[in-house]
Design a protein around this motif. Structure first.
Motif, PDB file in Angstrom:
ATOM      1  N   GLY A 265       0.816  -1.213   0.000  1.00 13.60           N
ATOM      2  CA  GLY A 265       0.000   0.000   0.000  1.00 13.60           C
ATOM      3  C   GLY A 265       0.845   1.256   0.000  1.00 13.60           C
ATOM      4  N   LEU A 266       1.912   1.247   0.775  1.00 12.16           N
ATOM      5  CA  LEU A 266       2.818   2.403   0.778  1.00 12.16           C
ATOM      6  C   LEU A 266       3.503   2.571  -0.568  1.00 12.16           C
ATOM      7  CD1 LEU A 266       4.517   2.243   4.285  1.00 12.16           C
ATOM      8  CD2 LEU A 266       2.894   3.937   3.463  1.00 12.16           C
ATOM      9  N   LEU A 267       3.840   1.452  -1.196  1.00 12.09           N
ATOM     10  CA  LEU A 267       4.467   1.533  -2.519  1.00 12.09           C
ATOM     11  C   LEU A 267       3.504   2.124  -3.545  1.00 12.09           C
ATOM     12  CD1 LEU A 267       6.431  -1.823  -2.828  1.00 12.09           C
ATOM     13  CD2 LEU A 267       7.387   0.468  -2.792  1.00 12.09           C
ATOM     14  N   GLN A 268       2.252   1.717  -3.489  1.00 10.65           N
ATOM     15  CA  GLN A 268       1.270   2.169  -4.473  1.00 10.65           C
ATOM     16  C   GLN A 268       0.823   3.608  -4.229  1.00 10.65           C
ATOM     17  OE1 GLN A 268       0.414   0.453  -7.178  1.00 10.65           O
ATOM     18  NE2 GLN A 268       1.821  -1.156  -6.515  1.00 10.65           N
ATOM     19  N   ALA A 269       0.671   3.990  -2.973  1.00 14.08           N
ATOM     20  CA  ALA A 269       0.135   5.313  -2.660  1.00 14.08           C
ATOM     21  C   ALA A 269       1.183   6.414  -2.752  1.00 14.08           C
ATOM     22  CB  ALA A 269      -0.475   5.305  -1.261  1.00 14.08           C
ATOM     23  N   ALA A 270       2.426   6.062  -2.702  1.00 12.46           N
ATOM     24  CA  ALA A 270       3.531   7.022  -2.771  1.00 12.46           C
ATOM     25  C   ALA A 270       3.445   8.066  -1.660  1.00 12.46           C
ATOM     26  CB  ALA A 270       3.594   7.682  -4.139  1.00 12.46           C
TER      27      ALA A 270
ATOM     28  N   SER B  80      12.235   5.667  -2.619  1.00 14.82           N
ATOM     29  CA  SER B  80      13.562   5.209  -2.188  1.00 14.82           C
ATOM     30  C   SER B  80      13.543   4.736  -0.736  1.00 14.82           C
ATOM     31  CB  SER B  80      14.582   6.326  -2.366  1.00 14.82           C
ATOM     32  OG  SER B  80      14.227   7.447  -1.580  1.00 14.82           O
ATOM     33  N   HIS B  81      12.689   5.350   0.096  1.00 13.64           N
ATOM     34  CA  HIS B  81      12.582   4.931   1.491  1.00 13.64           C
ATOM     35  C   HIS B  81      11.687   3.706   1.634  1.00 13.64           C
ATOM     36  CE1 HIS B  81      14.720   8.449   2.784  1.00 13.64           C
ATOM     37  NE2 HIS B  81      13.812   9.269   2.275  1.00 13.64           N
ATOM     38  N   THR B  82      10.685   3.610   0.792  1.00  9.03           N
ATOM     39  CA  THR B  82       9.725   2.518   0.906  1.00  9.03           C
ATOM     40  C   THR B  82      10.373   1.173   0.611  1.00  9.03           C
ATOM     41  OG1 THR B  82       8.054   4.059   0.130  1.00  9.03           O
ATOM     42  CG2 THR B  82       7.427   1.778   0.220  1.00  9.03           C
TER      43      THR B  82
ATOM     44  N   LEU C 173      11.953  -0.451   3.694  1.00  7.57           N
ATOM     45  CA  LEU C 173      11.141  -0.843   4.848  1.00  7.57           C
ATOM     46  C   LEU C 173      11.307  -2.312   5.248  1.00  7.57           C
ATOM     47  CD1 LEU C 173       7.823   1.159   4.384  1.00  7.57           C
ATOM     48  CD2 LEU C 173       9.591   1.483   6.095  1.00  7.57           C
ATOM     49  N   PRO C 174      11.374  -3.266   4.316  1.00  5.97           N
ATOM     50  CA  PRO C 174      11.595  -4.654   4.763  1.00  5.97           C
ATOM     51  C   PRO C 174      12.930  -4.836   5.484  1.00  5.97           C
ATOM     52  CG  PRO C 174      10.779  -4.641   2.523  1.00  5.97           C
ATOM     53  CD  PRO C 174      11.075  -3.222   2.889  1.00  5.97           C
ATOM     54  N   ILE C 175      13.944  -4.114   5.031  1.00  5.50           N
ATOM     55  CA  ILE C 175      15.243  -4.211   5.704  1.00  5.50           C
ATOM     56  C   ILE C 175      15.142  -3.624   7.106  1.00  5.50           C
ATOM     57  CG2 ILE C 175      17.644  -3.436   5.639  1.00  5.50           C
ATOM     58  CD1 ILE C 175      17.378  -3.505   2.562  1.00  5.50           C
ATOM     59  N   TYR C 176      14.474  -2.482   7.231  1.00 10.01           N
ATOM     60  CA  TYR C 176      14.267  -1.888   8.549  1.00 10.01           C
ATOM     61  C   TYR C 176      13.481  -2.834   9.452  1.00 10.01           C
ATOM     62  CZ  TYR C 176      15.701   2.598   6.522  1.00 10.01           C
ATOM     63  OH  TYR C 176      16.392   3.611   5.911  1.00 10.01           O
ATOM     64  N   PHE C 177      12.498  -3.495   8.885  1.00 13.95           N
ATOM     65  CA  PHE C 177      11.683  -4.426   9.654  1.00 13.95           C
ATOM     66  C   PHE C 177      12.525  -5.592  10.172  1.00 13.95           C
ATOM     67  CE2 PHE C 177       8.922  -8.216   9.773  1.00 13.95           C
ATOM     68  CZ  PHE C 177       8.103  -7.827  10.817  1.00 13.95           C
TER      69      PHE C 177
END
Length: 89
Positions: free
Chosen positions: A20-25, A30-32, A35-39
């Motif tokens: 959803g974050l990827l689609q909604a921008a 670049s930050h989105t 997110l999996p790495i941060y997670f």
């Protein structure tokens, strides 16, 4: 089985949120993508924290320590009678 369902549902929810974050921008792309790495990193930090807390709260067992010392003394006596040098103390 219930635990697996909880984990999988949490994983699906996080994945849906990320997509959803990827689609909604809402967040820059670049930050989105990071997110999996941060997670994963935050999950690792949480795991280390829980291990540390568990070690700090580890109960001491004085009765078991006394029994262990008795077992050690008994083993030393046994090996002394067998002719094995077990040290000075």
């Amino acid at each position: 089985m219930k635990h697996i369902v909880k984990i999988l549902s949490l994983l699906v929810a996080i994945s849906a949120f990320w997509i959803g974050l990827l689609q909604a921008a809402i967040i820059p792309r670049s930050h989105t993508w990071l997110l999996p790495i941060y997670f994963v990193v935050s999950l690792g930090c949480y795991g280390l924290l829980m291990v540390g807390v568990g070690l700090m709260q580890f109960p001491t067992c004085p009765q078991e320590a006394v029994l262990l010392q008795k077992d050690i003394a008994e083993a030393k006596d046994f090996f002394k009678h067998k002719g094995v040098d077990v040290g000075s103390n």
